[in-house]
Design a protein around this motif. Structure first.
Motif, PDB file in Angstrom:
ATOM      1  N   VAL A  52       0.841  -1.205   0.000  1.00 52.00           N
ATOM      2  CA  VAL A  52       0.000   0.000   0.000  1.00 52.00           C
ATOM      3  C   VAL A  52       0.873   1.251   0.000  1.00 52.00           C
ATOM      4  CG1 VAL A  52      -1.664   1.315   1.373  1.00 52.00           C
ATOM      5  CG2 VAL A  52      -1.966  -1.136   1.064  1.00 52.00           C
ATOM      6  N   THR A  53       1.944   1.246   0.755  1.00 48.42           N
ATOM      7  CA  THR A  53       2.856   2.390   0.797  1.00 48.42           C
ATOM      8  C   THR A  53       3.513   2.619  -0.561  1.00 48.42           C
ATOM      9  OG1 THR A  53       3.290   1.989   3.137  1.00 48.42           O
ATOM     10  CG2 THR A  53       4.861   3.367   1.973  1.00 48.42           C
ATOM     11  N   THR A  55       2.359   1.701  -3.490  1.00 51.33           N
ATOM     12  CA  THR A  55       1.330   2.177  -4.418  1.00 51.33           C
ATOM     13  C   THR A  55       1.007   3.638  -4.173  1.00 51.33           C
ATOM     14  OG1 THR A  55       0.386  -0.051  -4.476  1.00 51.33           O
ATOM     15  CG2 THR A  55      -1.012   1.747  -5.256  1.00 51.33           C
ATOM     16  N   ALA A  56       0.914   4.049  -2.925  1.00 52.22           N
ATOM     17  CA  ALA A  56       0.636   5.449  -2.605  1.00 52.22           C
ATOM     18  C   ALA A  56       1.779   6.347  -3.078  1.00 52.22           C
ATOM     19  CB  ALA A  56       0.417   5.617  -1.110  1.00 52.22           C
ATOM     20  N   ASP A  57       3.014   5.890  -2.948  1.00 50.83           N
ATOM     21  CA  ASP A  57       4.166   6.673  -3.426  1.00 50.83           C
ATOM     22  C   ASP A  57       4.118   6.846  -4.935  1.00 50.83           C
ATOM     23  OD1 ASP A  57       5.100   6.981  -0.870  1.00 50.83           O
ATOM     24  OD2 ASP A  57       6.561   5.325  -1.003  1.00 50.83           O
ATOM     25  N   SER A  60       1.207   9.262  -5.792  1.00 48.49           N
ATOM     26  CA  SER A  60       1.490  10.640  -5.412  1.00 48.49           C
ATOM     27  C   SER A  60       2.574  11.262  -6.305  1.00 48.49           C
ATOM     28  CB  SER A  60       1.931  10.726  -3.952  1.00 48.49           C
ATOM     29  OG  SER A  60       3.190  10.102  -3.772  1.00 48.49           O
TER      30      SER A  60
END
Length: 64
Positions: A52-53, A55-57, A60
């Motif tokens: 999840v981290t 993918t969020a990076d 963003s």
């Protein structure tokens, strides 16, 4: 341990059925939340968190 794995699998199956049916009601969302809490207590939690981290990076970092 066997009981928690059974509950986890049951919640996962219910979440998939609810998402495939297209109608996510409050009770369905509650099942998904319970699935999340059960997953957080397993050995998969660090892997899910890393995914999840990452993918969020990536999201963003995208510029429209």
């Amino acid at each position: 341990m066997a009981i928690s794995i059974s509950v986890l699998v049951l919640l996962l199956i219910l979440a998939v059925i609810f998402l495939r049916s297209g109608g996510l009601k409050f009770s369905h969302a509650l099942v998904c939340v319970l699935l999340g809490f059960c997953l957080a207590g397993t050995s998969l939690a660090p892997t899910i968190h890393s995914g999840v981290t990452a993918t969020a990076d990536i999201v963003s970092g995208l510029r429209p």
